[in-house]
Design a protein around this motif. Structure first.
Motif, short mmCIF file in Angstrom:
data_model
loop_
_atom_site.label_atom_id
_atom_site.label_comp_id
_atom_site.label_asym_id
_atom_site.label_seq_id
_atom_site.Cartn_x
_atom_site.Cartn_y
_atom_site.Cartn_z
N GLU A 55 -65.87 11.62 41.66
CA GLU A 55 -64.80 10.84 41.06
C GLU A 55 -64.04 11.69 40.06
N GLY A 98 -56.11 5.06 37.02
CA GLY A 98 -55.89 6.10 38.01
C GLY A 98 -57.15 6.73 38.58
N THR A 99 -58.33 6.20 38.23
CA THR A 99 -59.58 6.77 38.75
C THR A 99 -59.55 6.83 40.27
N ASP A 100 -60.05 7.94 40.81
CA ASP A 100 -60.09 8.13 42.26
C ASP A 100 -61.50 8.55 42.64
N HIS A 101 -61.90 8.20 43.85
CA HIS A 101 -63.22 8.55 44.39
C HIS A 101 -63.05 9.26 45.72
N ARG A 102 -64.03 10.10 46.06
CA ARG A 102 -64.06 10.72 47.38
C ARG A 102 -65.51 10.84 47.81
N TRP A 113 -62.92 16.65 38.76
CA TRP A 113 -63.81 15.97 39.70
C TRP A 113 -65.25 16.21 39.29
N HIS A 115 -61.06 11.08 36.70
CA HIS A 115 -60.38 10.15 35.80
C HIS A 115 -59.18 10.88 35.19
#
Length: 156
Positions: free
Chosen positions: A69, A132-136, A113, A71
């Protein structure tokens, strides 16, 4: 999902995170889940706080994290409450690992990340800038190299 203005009862931060809002306000997030619709509702409900809003939550686990993740809006503080956790950050393509034991913390800088691997039953407290947090999905393997403060068992 709803934000509560005044909670007078004890809360379990494992199931009811708290949103730290503008004006130094703390609002429990009742009915929170990781369901995409609930996450979208949470994001909409706290949008006015912008990059200053934070989520406070406890996570329990055992084993490697299944996702990375990032931020982008701000730093994240990760505190190990019990057990042992390795936080691995991707710093310009190079893994930067820190091992935390009870009472120890690390800061994941904004825009970096990271993944979290729990060693045995572990609890962590996270204070996260969620905007705007993103995960992969996780693609690497669990780290074998340890960096950071040794656990009591590893100390000389």
């Amino acid at each position: 999902m709803r934000l509560v203005n005044h909670e007078r009862n004890a809360m379990d931060l494992r199931t009811t995170p708290v949103h730290l809002a503008l004006g130094s306000r703390a609002k429990p997030v009742e009915g929170f889940t990781w369901d995409p619709e609930v996450l979208q509702a949470y994001s909409a409900a706290v949008a006015a706080d912008g990059a200053e809003g934070r989520m406070v939550m406890i996570f329990d686990g055992d084993g490697p994290g299944d996702h990375g993740e990032v931020h982008p809006a701000g730093d994240e503080l990760v505190v190990c409450l019990s057990g042992s956790v390795t936080v691995t950050r991707d710093v310009d393509g190079v893994p930067d690992r820190v091992l935390l034991g009870p009472g120890e913390a690390t800061i994941n800088p904004a825009g970096v990340w990271h993944v979290v691997d729990m060693e045995g039953p572990t609890s962590i407290l996270a204070i996260t800038a969620t905007l705007g947090t993103d995960h992969r999905p996780r693609t690497d393997t669990r780290p074998t190299e340890r960096v950071g403060t040794p656990s009591p068992e590893e100390a000389p």
